[in-house]
Design a protein around this motif. Structure first.
Motif, mmCIF file in Angstrom:
data_model
loop_
_atom_site.group_PDB
_atom_site.id
_atom_site.type_symbol
_atom_site.label_atom_id
_atom_site.label_comp_id
_atom_site.label_asym_id
_atom_site.label_seq_id
_atom_site.Cartn_x
_atom_site.Cartn_y
_atom_site.Cartn_z
ATOM 1 N N SER A 189 0.889 -1.375 0.048
ATOM 2 C CA SER A 189 0.020 -0.061 0.043
ATOM 3 C C SER A 189 0.931 1.164 -0.195
ATOM 4 N N ALA A 196 2.481 3.340 -3.936
ATOM 5 C CA ALA A 196 2.186 1.989 -3.963
ATOM 6 C C ALA A 196 2.753 1.210 -4.892
ATOM 7 N N HIS A 228 -1.431 0.119 6.594
ATOM 8 C CA HIS A 228 -1.989 -0.225 5.386
ATOM 9 C C HIS A 228 -2.874 1.492 4.899
ATOM 10 N N ARG A 232 -4.109 0.422 -2.553
ATOM 11 C CA ARG A 232 -3.567 -1.042 -2.132
ATOM 12 C C ARG A 232 -3.307 -1.505 -3.488
ATOM 13 N N THR A 263 -8.259 1.486 -4.764
ATOM 14 C CA THR A 263 -8.351 2.263 -3.100
ATOM 15 C C THR A 263 -9.405 1.591 -2.270
#
Length: 409
Positions: A189, A196, A228, A232, A263
């Motif tokens: 992430s 990312a 996180h 992602r 996302t």
């Protein structure tokens, strides 16, 4: 697990022995276990002159009945070891019992010196564990029960048993699944899409330069030791080679089978919860400054206190007791519980007047009643009158009970 809500009772949960017997019978019926086979019960243990005998009598009527002479049902309570942990008390009893089953040893209940004369231990086939001892009858399946009671009238009893002995042969190096074929998920992430993807490139470089690091260890580290962020990227693979290959393909073209990019939901909104405290949080002066400064709080408090006083005249001076004491009187349960109920409902009405409403409410002890009231579970006019309400019947000093229209009977 057996669970029964005492919908028809306005008394505290420990005041209804028949309801407790029904919970116990339902728990063992659902578990397909004869109660007489249970060897140990972890008590809720209210520590009160009334609650403990009623809990004990229910045990005597269900798992204590039909036992062989000289083989009483063993009982104990974690509260003697770690104190009353309020909302966590039930789970502590469950953890204690599970550990006792695992180690096949019962820990003692401390400071049990003089039995409550209202508990007929011999007649009900009960005995308190006062010293550490091996689990009784270890040649039989290990069976125990755990009781926990809620302030709002919910009784819970969980049946715990020892795990069956495994008969499966242990895996050998020749039959074990090779580590490299274990599926895994790599999670990546960043605060932006570019960040990312940069993390994905860094992970690929690490995998290339550290071929001896297991892909499952990488998966655990990525999932459990990294923050996180909203952007992602995930890679799924059956083994290390597939994970690295898919990650490399994605780095080259921005797309690869087994790789997902996106996302978190931007529409997700934060939720809020109000927690209502239980008895013990009362103090002299509580609410006094709010009463003088905020009309919404004052109006709500006046409303609740008037409703309580209409049910029992001994509560007519509750506002003065809350504001000026004496503390010794305020700390008595008969005054502390209605005072806390009135304060907490009024606090809720105050923040509600500001446009703040929670998504969830929860409470402990008398706070559970306040939470249920403000959420609409207990309709005000059915409990006392509009914006009134009361906790269990022993939260007010008199044995009289309000009929919901301000009249006591």
């Amino acid at each position: 697990m057996g669970r029964l809500r005492l919908a028809q009772s306005r008394r505290r949960e420990f005041r209804n022995a028949r309801a407790q017997q029904a919970v116990l019978a339902a728990a063992y019926r659902n578990a397909d276990i004869d109660p007489v086979d249970v060897q140990y019960i972890e008590l809720h243990g209210t520590g009160t002159a009334v609650g403990d005998p009623i809990e004990a009598s229910a045990l005597g009527a269900v798992p204590g009945t039909g036992r062989a002479a000289g083989a009483p049902l063993l009982v104990g309570s974690a509260k003697t070891n770690v104190g009353h942990l309020e909302g966590a008390a039930g789970i502590v009893g469950l953890v204690k019992t599970a550990l006792a089953v695992k180690h096949r040893k019962l820990p003692p209940s401390l400071n049990f010196e003089q039995p409550n004369p209202r508990i007929r231990f011999d007649d009900w086939n009960l005995r308190v564990v006062t010293a550490a001892q091996p689990w009784p009858e270890p040649d039989r399946p290990l069976l125990a029960g755990v009781s926990s009671f809620g302030m709002g009238g919910t009784n819970c009893h969980v049946v715990v048993s020892g795990a069956a002995e495994s008969t499966a042969p242990e895996s050998t190096p020749d039959t074990a699944i090779p580590e490299r074929t274990v599926p895994a998920l790599w999670t990546i992430s960043g605060k932006t899409q570019a960040a990312a993807r940069a993390q994905a490139a860094a992970l690929l470089a690490y995998a290339d330069t550290h071929p001896d690091v297991r892909h499952t260890d990488i998966a655990v580290s990525l999932a459990r030791s990294r923050t996180h962020f909203d952007h992602r990227l995930t890679v799924v693979g059956r083994d290390r080679d597939e994970l690295v290959g898919r990650l490399r393909a994605f780095a080259d073209s921005g797309y690869a089978p087994g790789v997902a990019e996106g996302t978190t939901a931007e529409s997700a909104t934060a939720t809020s919860a109000f927690l209502f405290a239980g008895q013990g949080s009362q103090r002299v002066g509580m609410g006094q400054e709010l009463y003088t400064r905020h009309p919404a709080f004052a109006a709500a408090l006046d409303d609740v206190l008037a409703a309580l006083a209409s049910c029992d005249t001994e509560l007519s001076a509750l506002r003065d007791l809350m504001f000026t004491g004496p503390a010794e009187k305020l700390n008595r349960t008969r005054f502390a519980q209605p005072a806390l109920f009135a304060l907490e409902v009024s606090l809720f009405r105050l923040v509600e007047s500001w446009g703040i409403t929670p998504d969830f409410v929860a409470g402990h002890s008398i706070g559970e009643i306040a939470a249920a009231h403000v959420s609409g579970v207990f309709l005000a006019r059915r409990r006392v009158r509009a914006r009134g309400g009361t906790g269990p019947s022993d939260a007010v000093p008199s044995r009289r009970r309000c009929d919901g229209r301000g009249r006591s009977r």
